[in-house]
Design an enzyme around this catalytic site. Structure first.
Site, mmCIF file in Angstrom:
data_model
loop_
_atom_site.group_PDB
_atom_site.id
_atom_site.type_symbol
_atom_site.label_atom_id
_atom_site.label_comp_id
_atom_site.label_asym_id
_atom_site.label_seq_id
_atom_site.Cartn_x
_atom_site.Cartn_y
_atom_site.Cartn_z
ATOM 1 N N HIS A 195 -3.386 -4.232 2.471
ATOM 2 C CA HIS A 195 -4.788 -3.799 2.457
ATOM 3 C C HIS A 195 -5.152 -2.982 3.693
ATOM 4 O O HIS A 195 -5.605 -1.848 3.560
ATOM 5 C CB HIS A 195 -5.726 -5.001 2.291
ATOM 6 C CG HIS A 195 -7.076 -4.646 1.734
ATOM 7 N ND1 HIS A 195 -7.262 -3.808 0.660
ATOM 8 C CD2 HIS A 195 -8.332 -5.031 2.104
ATOM 9 C CE1 HIS A 195 -8.551 -3.700 0.380
ATOM 10 N NE2 HIS A 195 -9.230 -4.421 1.255
ATOM 11 N N HIS A 199 -10.590 -3.071 7.350
ATOM 12 C CA HIS A 199 -11.330 -3.794 6.309
ATOM 13 C C HIS A 199 -11.988 -5.080 6.808
ATOM 14 O O HIS A 199 -12.880 -5.609 6.166
ATOM 15 C CB HIS A 199 -10.417 -4.165 5.138
ATOM 16 C CG HIS A 199 -9.969 -2.979 4.333
ATOM 17 N ND1 HIS A 199 -8.768 -2.340 4.563
ATOM 18 C CD2 HIS A 199 -10.559 -2.313 3.315
ATOM 19 C CE1 HIS A 199 -8.643 -1.338 3.710
ATOM 20 N NE2 HIS A 199 -9.710 -1.290 2.944
ATOM 21 N N ASP A 237 0.833 -1.207 0.000
ATOM 22 C CA ASP A 237 0.000 0.000 0.000
ATOM 23 C C ASP A 237 0.867 1.256 0.000
ATOM 24 O O ASP A 237 0.796 2.071 0.921
ATOM 25 C CB ASP A 237 -0.924 -0.025 1.245
ATOM 26 C CG ASP A 237 -1.652 -1.348 1.403
ATOM 27 O OD1 ASP A 237 -2.712 -1.507 0.784
ATOM 28 O OD2 ASP A 237 -1.135 -2.236 2.106
ATOM 29 N N TYR A 266 -1.276 4.297 -6.120
ATOM 30 C CA TYR A 266 -2.560 4.946 -5.791
ATOM 31 C C TYR A 266 -2.845 6.049 -6.791
ATOM 32 O O TYR A 266 -1.914 6.610 -7.340
ATOM 33 C CB TYR A 266 -2.481 5.533 -4.377
ATOM 34 C CG TYR A 266 -2.633 4.465 -3.326
ATOM 35 C CD1 TYR A 266 -3.900 4.051 -2.934
ATOM 36 C CD2 TYR A 266 -1.518 3.869 -2.751
ATOM 37 C CE1 TYR A 266 -4.054 3.063 -1.972
ATOM 38 C CE2 TYR A 266 -1.682 2.886 -1.788
ATOM 39 C CZ TYR A 266 -2.943 2.487 -1.403
ATOM 40 O OH TYR A 266 -3.100 1.505 -0.460
ATOM 41 N N ASP A 324 -1.278 -2.829 -3.969
ATOM 42 C CA ASP A 324 -1.605 -1.397 -3.939
ATOM 43 C C ASP A 324 -0.302 -0.633 -4.145
ATOM 44 O O ASP A 324 0.146 0.162 -3.331
ATOM 45 C CB ASP A 324 -2.347 -0.958 -2.668
ATOM 46 C CG ASP A 324 -3.838 -1.246 -2.752
ATOM 47 O OD1 ASP A 324 -4.279 -1.830 -3.765
ATOM 48 O OD2 ASP A 324 -4.569 -0.880 -1.807
ATOM 49 N N HIS A 332 -4.053 -0.663 6.550
ATOM 50 C CA HIS A 332 -2.859 0.170 6.686
ATOM 51 C C HIS A 332 -2.407 0.223 8.148
ATOM 52 O O HIS A 332 -2.441 1.268 8.788
ATOM 53 C CB HIS A 332 -3.124 1.578 6.149
ATOM 54 C CG HIS A 332 -3.453 1.588 4.687
ATOM 55 N ND1 HIS A 332 -3.630 2.739 3.947
ATOM 56 C CD2 HIS A 332 -3.638 0.561 3.809
ATOM 57 C CE1 HIS A 332 -3.916 2.433 2.696
ATOM 58 N NE2 HIS A 332 -3.926 1.122 2.583
#
Ligand SMILES: *[C@@H]1O[C@H](CO)[C@@H](O)[C@H](O)[C@H]1NC(C)=O
Ligand SMILES: *[C@@H]1O[C@H](CO)[C@@H](O)[C@H](O)[C@H]1NC(C)=O
Ligand SMILES: *[C@@H]1O[C@H](CO)[C@@H](O)[C@H](O)[C@H]1NC(C)=O
Length: 262
Positions: free
Chosen positions: A250, A224, A50, A86, A83, A252
């Site tokens: 996923h 999540h 991420d 972004y 990820d 953070h």
């Protein structure tokens, strides 16, 4: 978030044995990268997920610390749990975000090692095939990205699994996003093949340690929540094959979850 893992166990399974196991036709279909450990058998690597923010959201600060820790640990490679860019992946192989979020950010000498990348849900909102393209590797030789693949490093086999196609919501409620499912449809067939490949790769693995990495959570205390599709479909395969560790992104935040039964 960045975290680190170190192993320093001498391999008990010579490479030759692993190769012989694959001489038959039973070898899994996943792409395979051989990564030799250090001469004394040890291996260390960083995991990051991420991340691609053109240096913003403290990406540059995290990269700086990765460089320092990477030097201390003399890392062999970096693993990314997806990820990578972004908000919406890459627009194509010529997207300047590849340079601005990757090449220009991770400049520390210790980070000039192979980067093994899987895809996250934000990557699927852009041109997925761009991230998989050898053109990016020509721009920056560290870059290795595939949907699902194995890094065989003698003492450990790391299976990178593309977890995105498991998540129902991206298909049923895409929320205005355009997911790039080229190469993934028909979904049911793709998923059943992938699960079969993961299972047979784990069964064939003769490495002392088996690690699986993917973008989505299986169990988490984070925002999540658990990914029920993975709990149902992937977790039983990991348990059956005595996988030592699942690594994800996923959410953070930094979590270390262990189970009572292992
Ligand atoms: C192996 O070598 C690395 C440096 O090359 C060192 O950091 C590590 O501690 C060594 N491991 C063992 C088990 O000797
Ligand atoms: C970067 O980190 C600092 C220190 O934790 C924090 O105060 C700041 O809000 C962060 N910046 C961004 C853009 O997230
Ligand atoms: C990446 O950015 C740097 C600095 O802006 C620039 O010198 C370099 O040419 C760029 N590389 C690519 C491949 O675009």
């Amino acid at each position: 978030m960045a975290t680190s893992l170190t192993s320093s166990l001498i391999s008990l399974a010579p490479l030759i044995l692993a190769m012989m196991m694959c001489l038959g036709s039973a070898c899994a279909n996943l792409e395979r990268f051989e990564h030799l450990p250090k001469p004394n058998g040890s291996l260390s690597f960083l995991v990051v997920g991420d991340w691609g923010r053109r240096g913003l959201y403290n990406q540059t600060e995290v990269a700086l610390q990765m460089g320092i820790i990477g030097e201390m640990m003399d890392i062999d490679f970096v693993a990314s749990t997806g990820d990578n860019f972004y908000d919406n992946g890459l627009t194509g192989v010529d997207d300047p975000a590849f340079n601005e979020s990757f090449s220009k950010i991770y400049t520390a000498p210790s980070l000039q090692k192979p980067w093994y990348n899987v895809l996250g849900n934000h990557d699927y909102r852009g041109d997925v095939e761009a991230q998989l393209s050898p053109i990016l590797r020509a721009l920056d030789s560290r870059w290795l990205c595939s949907r699902s693949f194995i890094v065989n490093a003698e003492i450990v086999d790391i299976l990178f699994v593309d977890t995105n196609p498991f998540v129902d919501e991206y298909f049923t409620k895409p929320g205005g996003y355009n997911y790039d499912w080229r190469g993934v449809l028909p979904r049911e067939k793709y998923l059943s093949n992938l699960l079969k490949d993961v299972d047979s790769a784990l069964k064939e693995s003769r490495a002392k340690w088996k690690i699986v990495a993917g973008h989505h959570t299986i169990k988490t205390a984070g925002f999540h929540g658990d990914t029920e599709e993975l709990v149902k479909q992937l977790l039983p395969i990991l348990e059956e094959n005595h996988v030592d560790l699942y690594i994800n992104g996923h959410d953070h935040c930094l979590e270390h979850i262990s189970t009572a039964d292992r």
